[in-house]
Design a protein around this motif. Structure first.
Motif, mmCIF file in Angstrom:
data_model
loop_
_atom_site.group_PDB
_atom_site.id
_atom_site.type_symbol
_atom_site.label_atom_id
_atom_site.label_comp_id
_atom_site.label_asym_id
_atom_site.label_seq_id
_atom_site.Cartn_x
_atom_site.Cartn_y
_atom_site.Cartn_z
ATOM 1 N N ASP A 249 0.908 -1.195 0.115
ATOM 2 C CA ASP A 249 -0.037 0.009 0.146
ATOM 3 C C ASP A 249 0.793 1.204 -0.173
ATOM 4 O O ASP A 249 1.655 1.494 0.720
ATOM 5 N N LEU A 250 0.641 2.140 -0.972
ATOM 6 C CA LEU A 250 1.357 3.356 -1.035
ATOM 7 C C LEU A 250 0.861 4.323 0.250
ATOM 8 O O LEU A 250 -0.238 4.636 0.050
ATOM 9 N N ALA A 251 1.660 4.698 0.935
ATOM 10 C CA ALA A 251 1.543 5.617 2.184
ATOM 11 C C ALA A 251 2.647 6.241 2.580
ATOM 12 O O ALA A 251 3.746 5.975 2.249
ATOM 13 N N THR A 252 2.407 7.596 3.047
ATOM 14 C CA THR A 252 3.675 8.188 3.207
ATOM 15 C C THR A 252 4.404 7.789 4.574
ATOM 16 O O THR A 252 5.872 7.794 4.420
ATOM 17 N N ASP A 253 3.878 7.438 5.495
ATOM 18 C CA ASP A 253 4.485 6.632 6.714
ATOM 19 C C ASP A 253 3.602 5.429 7.095
ATOM 20 O O ASP A 253 2.706 5.152 6.775
ATOM 21 N N ALA A 254 4.395 4.610 7.970
ATOM 22 C CA ALA A 254 3.873 3.260 8.322
ATOM 23 C C ALA A 254 4.423 3.242 9.759
ATOM 24 O O ALA A 254 5.293 3.642 10.167
ATOM 25 N N PRO A 255 3.478 2.647 10.694
ATOM 26 C CA PRO A 255 3.715 2.184 11.797
ATOM 27 C C PRO A 255 5.218 1.525 12.016
ATOM 28 O O PRO A 255 5.523 0.659 11.290
ATOM 29 N N PRO A 256 6.044 1.751 13.123
ATOM 30 C CA PRO A 256 6.990 1.110 13.279
ATOM 31 C C PRO A 256 6.962 -0.433 13.438
ATOM 32 O O PRO A 256 5.859 -0.666 14.050
#
Length: 271
Positions: A249-256
């Motif tokens: 999925d294209l997203a700016t950030d992701a959870p660590p």
């Protein structure tokens, strides 16, 4: 014998002829009731088995852009799955969708494709006793999977294989020492872990072992060990960055990503 498997445990033994051609003794092509075959299956030999499970779709290969890889061209055929030999097995699990040309020429080869895979490209097994294993939910935009020696090519679950990717367990043709005649380029098995992303025009060469969660940059040539959760690139590929995690999925950030530490074990004498 080509059959459609009914919703029960026993197959419907009425021959299913559309899209299936068999010659020889003891060949079984078993298609689930809701499996879709828009390409063709050709089987020549004895004791070969092909099984398409529920919801499987097998279509003809259609090129996606510039084709850097081609199927085996020893004998021309428009079949999606073509087998010539004895005791070969092709098993395609539930929900898999293939736009592929699969060619098997030899004896005792095995292809296992996991559930919900979406694969597009070529697979050639031109040898005896080779194994191609693809884990569940793996996708391939356009790839060429080559086995010309009795070895295993294993691809894990949830891998993402980009366009014009080439994977081969051997150099296909032998090279010999001029003085002794000994072969100097023996093939070696390939193991690709779970959740691996092979970038555009990656080449995975014999003996490669790619760790879980790894990424290969576009144009990489991988010929050795790739640690898990890292990015490699170049020719030969080298580690560019460690401790990464990728997502479809294209997203700016992701959870660590938090890994549970191993419990510390105290020994009786010292640590």
């Amino acid at each position: 014998m080509a059959t459609r498997t009914s919703s029960g445990l026993e197959p419907d033994l009425v021959p299913f002829e559309a899209g299936v051609s068999t010659r020889g003794e003891g060949n079984i092509v078993d298609l689930a009731a809701d499996a879709t075959l828009t390409g063709r299956i050709e089987v020549v030999g004895t004791g070969n088995r092909i099984r398409l499970a529920a919801g499987v779709v097998v279509e003809r290969y259609a090129p996606a852009g510039f084709g850097a890889t081609v199927p085996d061209i020893g004998r021309r055929s428009d079949a999606s799955i073509q087998i010539e030999g004895n005791d070969n097995v092709v098993e395609i699990a539930e929900g898999a969708r293939l736009g592929m040309t699969i060619v098997v020429r030899g004896n005792g080869n095995r292809i296992v494709i996991g559930r919900d895979c979406w694969l597009h490209g070529f697979a050639n097994l031109i040898t005896d006793r080779a194994s191609l294993i693809v884990g569940a939910k793996t996708t391939m935009v356009q790839g060429s999977l080559q086995l010309h020696e009795p070895l295993t090519l294993s691809i894990g679950e949830d891998c993402m294989i980009s366009s014009q990717v080439y994977v081969s367990v051997s150099d296909i043709h032998p090279i010999h020492d001029k003085a002794t005649g000994a072969r100097i380029n023996a093939g070696r098995a390939i193991e690709i872990g779970d959740h691996v992303w092979l970038g555009l025009r990656t080449m995975v060469m014999k003996g490669a072992r790619i760790g879980t969660g790894a990424i290969t940059a576009a144009g990489s040539i991988v010929a050795g060990e790739v640690p898990p959760h890292c990015i490699v690139g170049g020719a030969p590929a080298r580690v560019m960055r460690r401790d990464v995690h990728w997502s479809r999925d294209l997203a700016t950030d992701a959870p660590p990503v938090v890994e549970t530490p191993r419990p510390r074990v105290w020994r009786l004498f010292g640590r």
